[in-house]
Design a protein around this motif. Structure first.
Motif, PDB file in Angstrom:
ATOM      1  N   SER A  28     -10.967   9.073  -2.432  1.00 52.57           N
ATOM      2  CA  SER A  28     -11.293   7.646  -2.348  1.00 52.57           C
ATOM      3  C   SER A  28     -11.335   7.090  -3.762  1.00 52.57           C
ATOM      4  O   SER A  28     -12.086   7.587  -4.612  1.00 52.57           O
ATOM      5  CB  SER A  28     -12.657   7.455  -1.663  1.00 52.57           C
ATOM      6  OG  SER A  28     -13.055   6.099  -1.729  1.00 52.57           O
ATOM      7  N   SER A  29     -10.544   6.066  -4.014  1.00 52.16           N
ATOM      8  CA  SER A  29     -10.467   5.497  -5.360  1.00 52.16           C
ATOM      9  C   SER A  29     -10.335   3.985  -5.288  1.00 52.16           C
ATOM     10  O   SER A  29     -10.125   3.408  -4.217  1.00 52.16           O
ATOM     11  CB  SER A  29      -9.281   6.098  -6.130  1.00 52.16           C
ATOM     12  OG  SER A  29      -8.064   5.825  -5.458  1.00 52.16           O
ATOM     13  N   LYS A  30     -10.459   3.368  -6.430  1.00 54.01           N
ATOM     14  CA  LYS A  30     -10.356   1.904  -6.507  1.00 54.01           C
ATOM     15  C   LYS A  30      -8.891   1.485  -6.373  1.00 54.01           C
ATOM     16  O   LYS A  30      -8.004   2.063  -7.003  1.00 54.01           O
ATOM     17  CB  LYS A  30     -10.923   1.429  -7.844  1.00 54.01           C
ATOM     18  CG  LYS A  30     -10.791  -0.066  -8.081  1.00 54.01           C
ATOM     19  CD  LYS A  30     -11.325  -0.433  -9.459  1.00 54.01           C
ATOM     20  CE  LYS A  30     -11.134  -1.906  -9.755  1.00 54.01           C
ATOM     21  NZ  LYS A  30     -11.614  -2.270 -11.118  1.00 54.01           N
TER      22      LYS A  30
ATOM     23  N   PRO B  27     -21.223   2.720  -4.406  1.00 51.13           N
ATOM     24  CA  PRO B  27     -20.490   1.643  -5.089  1.00 51.13           C
ATOM     25  C   PRO B  27     -20.030   2.069  -6.484  1.00 51.13           C
ATOM     26  O   PRO B  27     -20.716   2.835  -7.172  1.00 51.13           O
ATOM     27  CB  PRO B  27     -21.528   0.509  -5.165  1.00 51.13           C
ATOM     28  CG  PRO B  27     -22.493   0.789  -4.061  1.00 51.13           C
ATOM     29  CD  PRO B  27     -22.557   2.272  -3.940  1.00 51.13           C
ATOM     30  N   GLU B  28     -18.859   1.592  -6.861  1.00 48.91           N
ATOM     31  CA  GLU B  28     -18.281   1.822  -8.183  1.00 48.91           C
ATOM     32  C   GLU B  28     -17.891   3.275  -8.423  1.00 48.91           C
ATOM     33  O   GLU B  28     -17.604   3.657  -9.549  1.00 48.91           O
ATOM     34  CB  GLU B  28     -19.223   1.367  -9.305  1.00 48.91           C
ATOM     35  CG  GLU B  28     -19.661  -0.087  -9.220  1.00 48.91           C
ATOM     36  CD  GLU B  28     -20.577  -0.478 -10.361  1.00 48.91           C
ATOM     37  OE1 GLU B  28     -20.115  -0.475 -11.515  1.00 48.91           O
ATOM     38  OE2 GLU B  28     -21.758  -0.779 -10.099  1.00 48.91           O
ATOM     39  N   LYS B  29     -17.881   4.106  -7.378  1.00 47.62           N
ATOM     40  CA  LYS B  29     -17.577   5.518  -7.548  1.00 47.62           C
ATOM     41  C   LYS B  29     -16.228   5.864  -6.915  1.00 47.62           C
ATOM     42  O   LYS B  29     -15.837   5.305  -5.893  1.00 47.62           O
ATOM     43  CB  LYS B  29     -18.662   6.395  -6.911  1.00 47.62           C
ATOM     44  CG  LYS B  29     -20.046   6.192  -7.504  1.00 47.62           C
ATOM     45  CD  LYS B  29     -20.080   6.579  -8.974  1.00 47.62           C
ATOM     46  CE  LYS B  29     -21.474   6.394  -9.551  1.00 47.62           C
ATOM     47  NZ  LYS B  29     -21.515   6.752 -10.991  1.00 47.62           N
TER      48      LYS B  29
ATOM     49  N   ALA C 100      -1.915   9.876   6.550  1.00 45.83           N
ATOM     50  CA  ALA C 100      -1.964  10.197   5.116  1.00 45.83           C
ATOM     51  C   ALA C 100      -2.784   9.186   4.326  1.00 45.83           C
ATOM     52  O   ALA C 100      -2.971   9.347   3.121  1.00 45.83           O
ATOM     53  CB  ALA C 100      -0.554  10.279   4.542  1.00 45.83           C
ATOM     54  N   GLY C 101      -3.235   8.114   4.997  1.00 45.02           N
ATOM     55  CA  GLY C 101      -4.069   7.125   4.337  1.00 45.02           C
ATOM     56  C   GLY C 101      -3.354   5.881   3.888  1.00 45.02           C
ATOM     57  O   GLY C 101      -3.963   4.984   3.292  1.00 45.02           O
TER      58      GLY C 101
ATOM     59  N   ASP D 219      -8.329   2.705  -2.108  1.00 40.38           N
ATOM     60  CA  ASP D 219      -7.189   3.540  -1.749  1.00 40.38           C
ATOM     61  C   ASP D 219      -7.725   4.833  -1.159  1.00 40.38           C
ATOM     62  O   ASP D 219      -8.650   5.447  -1.723  1.00 40.38           O
ATOM     63  CB  ASP D 219      -6.340   3.869  -2.980  1.00 40.38           C
ATOM     64  CG  ASP D 219      -5.253   2.831  -3.204  1.00 40.38           C
ATOM     65  OD1 ASP D 219      -4.826   2.210  -2.221  1.00 40.38           O
ATOM     66  OD2 ASP D 219      -4.849   2.654  -4.376  1.00 40.38           O
ATOM     67  N   PHE D 220      -7.135   5.264  -0.045  1.00 41.32           N
ATOM     68  CA  PHE D 220      -7.522   6.528   0.563  1.00 41.32           C
ATOM     69  C   PHE D 220      -6.288   7.429   0.629  1.00 41.32           C
ATOM     70  O   PHE D 220      -5.304   7.095   1.299  1.00 41.32           O
ATOM     71  CB  PHE D 220      -8.098   6.307   1.965  1.00 41.32           C
ATOM     72  CG  PHE D 220      -9.337   5.464   1.970  1.00 41.32           C
ATOM     73  CD1 PHE D 220     -10.565   6.010   1.632  1.00 41.32           C
ATOM     74  CD2 PHE D 220      -9.276   4.105   2.291  1.00 41.32           C
ATOM     75  CE1 PHE D 220     -11.707   5.231   1.634  1.00 41.32           C
ATOM     76  CE2 PHE D 220     -10.412   3.321   2.295  1.00 41.32           C
ATOM     77  CZ  PHE D 220     -11.638   3.880   1.958  1.00 41.32           C
ATOM     78  N   ASP D 221      -6.352   8.531  -0.077  1.00 39.16           N
ATOM     79  CA  ASP D 221      -5.241   9.484  -0.093  1.00 39.16           C
ATOM     80  C   ASP D 221      -5.704  10.731   0.666  1.00 39.16           C
ATOM     81  O   ASP D 221      -6.644  11.420   0.250  1.00 39.16           O
ATOM     82  CB  ASP D 221      -4.876   9.834  -1.537  1.00 39.16           C
ATOM     83  CG  ASP D 221      -3.687  10.766  -1.603  1.00 39.16           C
ATOM     84  OD1 ASP D 221      -2.990  10.903  -0.585  1.00 39.16           O
ATOM     85  OD2 ASP D 221      -3.464  11.378  -2.670  1.00 39.16           O
TER      86      ASP D 221
END
Length: 605
Positions: free
Chosen positions: A153-155, A205-207, A55-56, A123-125
């Motif tokens: 994929s998020s910060k 990057p930054e995305k 699940a990440g 963070d990978f969900d």
């Protein structure tokens, strides 16, 4: 027995050999540690390995540190490791709190450090659904149906922002082509790798991104999802935009020329509108005069009929004898003739004024239309203007105004002969009325002079003859007057349509002038906007390069800011695979089935 003893001895030797080797190595490295001086290294790299569940969610994390050693000896490193392990030789590594001390005797020295409670920068969900119903990963194993996987994929708010801002993340998913069919990844790249299909996503990057993969699956089993993060440090060369800028400059120049042309068109249309307004005012005066003349025609004909009857009666009375003639009626004739002549003079004066106003309005209209530009714009040029990116509503107004101006000029060309003939017709009518008026004044004067100088008793014969001639001539005049007034009435009826048409033309030119004003405002705005296109293009390119060019990024340690000479830090992340437990159990059973000797020999393989 000897063979058995030899075998037993050999076995004892094999069992003792690793211990001897380790003891000797440990003794040598201990002596080396005692004598080791301070070592130096040119650069250090860190490869961060992390495992996630399906699940990440983050599980294990460790770092493999690599030093390129320039001088052998003791090297100090830093990190909050729970434990460390030498991956180069058997030399022990000392750890005191955050300080790591190692004795590097190789040009490339590696050691591993395990970390706990350390967050990745991302963070990978990962979520799964089968046939439209969301489910957990483990429940999918061995299932059939329509599989959908979403990866967000998020910060990570608890992670190091520096890596999130400067690293590019690549997500790779491997699917067995025999189990997975009709694979779709809208934002990914699908490639063939042997009997497998690989789907790759890239996060800049930054995305923060969200990706989906769908496939028809049979007996679901899936390899681990692999995620790699590396610095986006490749320098991006600025593209050659010379040709594009030249085209944009040409477009800017073209829109400026169009704007100037529309400005001239607006001025010409304004003059045309003023001319048509003057023409309409003159036409209104002409229509009033014609209408008034037509309305008075009945009275004019009636008066002329009375005169004709009076002349006939007087001629008949004189012919019958002197005693029957009432000479007082002769004195009224000169005044009646002068009254008719005066009415004709008023009509002639009205026509003269109308002719002057018409010629002035016609001259203004002719100059206004002649001043309209005659630029020819081809269909290709109009199509190019639509494709230039200019505002479509503004271009539509420009094209409509251009076509309307052509229609106005063509209509005027076809009707110009009729407009030009009106002053001549008015002048001819004025001349005819003047001639008729002059004849009436002459008749009145002659009649008045004859009455004053004649002896009625002696001149009745001559008078009777003159009256008969006058009555006959007046009949012709009355007939001509009838025809003239009939023509005036017909002209008055027809001219109302022409005047109404001039009113429509005036309204049209007024609307055209307003539209030209709006069009000129639009083309001015368009010209102003396009004049800045080359600079705006360069600004956009600079902004794009600034966003994605991370060539000035200087690596720092993921483990500790105290670490120096860090050349690179890379991240290698894997999720748990989705495999049936039978496969894992069979591997364990196979391992258990190995004999002691098999396992012992594996140590040397």
């Amino acid at each position: 027995m000897k063979f058995k003893r030899t075998s037993a001895g050999f076995a004892a030797f094999l069992l003792a050999m690793p211990t001897l080797l380790v003891s000797a190595e440990t003794q040598n490295t201990a002596e080396d540690n005692a004598e080791a001086g301070e070592g130096t290294f040119d650069k250090k790299t860190e490869v961060v390995y992390a495992t996630l569940d399906a699940a990440g969610d983050q599980k294990d994390l460790y770092v493999v540190n690599n030093f390129t050693v320039s001088n052998f000896g003791e090297i100090t490193d830093y990190g909050d490791y729970t434990n460390v392990q030498n991956l180069t030789d058997l030399t022990p590594i000392e750890q005191q709190a955050r300080q790591i001390t190692l004795n590097a005797q190789e040009e490339e020295f590696y050691y591993q450090g395990n970390l706990e409670n350390r967050a990745l920068p991302w963070d990978f969900d990962i979520s799964y659904s089968l046939d439209g119903e969301e489910t957990d990963a483990d429940s999918l194993i061995g299932q059939d149906g329509k599989l959908n996987i979403q990866i967000d994929s998020s910060k990570n708010a608890d992670g190091e922002e520096l890596f999130f801002n400067n690293y590019m993340v690549q997500i790779t998913m491997t699917f067995d082509a025999e189990k997975f069919k009709n694979i779709e990844a809208p934002d990914g790249t699908i490639a063939t790798a042997g009997k497998n299909r690989q789907v790759t996503f890239t996060v800049m990057p930054e995305k923060e991104e969200s990706y989906t993969v769908s496939a028809d699956v049979t007996d679901l089993e899936m390899e681990a999802i692999e995620i790699a993060a590396v610095p986006s440090s490749v320098s991006i060369d600025e593209p050659d935009t010379t040709e594009v800028k030249e085209e944009m400059t040409s477009l800017s120049d073209a829109t400026a020329e169009v704007n100037n042309g529309v400005g001239e068109l607006q001025s010409g249309i304004a003059e045309l509108n003023n001319g048509t307004a003057s023409l309409y005012d003159g036409s209104a005066q002409f229509q009033d005069g014609i209408t008034q003349l037509s309305q008075n025609a009945g009275g004019l004909i009636e008066g002329s009929s009375s005169i004709q009857q009076a002349l006939n009666q007087m001629s008949e009375s004189v012919g019958a004898g002197v005693g029957d003639v009432d000479t007082s009626e002769f004195s009224e004739l000169p005044g009646a003739f002068r009254q008719i002549a005066g009415g004709l003079d008023e009509v002639g004066t009205g026509l003269t004024n109308l002719s002057g106003s018409y010629e002035q309005a016609y001259h203004a209209l002719d100059q206004a239309i002649a001043g309209m530009p005659e630029h020819h714009v081809s269909e290709e040029e109009i199509a190019a203007l639509y494709e230039s990116g200019a505002d479509e509503a503004t271009v539509n107004k420009l094209v409509e105004s251009y076509q309307s101006s052509l229609a106005v000029k063509e209509t005027y060309r076809q009707t110009q002969e009729a407009f030009a003939a009106v002053p001549g017709a008015l002048s001819g009518s004025t001349g005819a009325l003047g001639e008729m008026s002059g004849n009436l004044y002459s008749i009145a004067d002659q009649l008045e002079s004859g009455l004053a100088a004649s002896n009625m008793d002696e001149s009745l014969g001559q008078l009777q003859q003159g009256l008969a001639t006058l009555a006959a001539n007046y009949a012709d005049f009355h007939s001509g007057l009838n025809e003239y007034t009939g023509g005036v009435s017909q002209l008055a009826g027809s001219y109302s349509e022409l005047h109404s048409g001039l009113g429509g033309l005036t309204g049209g030119t007024d609307e055209l002038e307003n539209g030209a004003g709006e069009l000129y405002s639009g083309t001015s705005e368009l010209a102003s906007a396009t004049s800045e296109l080359p600079d705006q293009l360069q600004e956009e390119i600079d902004a794009m390069l600034s966003e994605f060019d991370k060539s000035d990024f200087e690596p720092v340690s993921f483990v500790s800011e105290e670490n120096e000479n860090v050349e690179s830090v890379q991240f290698v992340i894997k999720t748990d695979s989705l495999k049936k437990e039978d496969d894992e159990t069979s591997e364990v059973e196979a391992e258990e089935e190995k004999s002691f000797w098999d396992r012992l020999m594996d140590l040397f393989n």
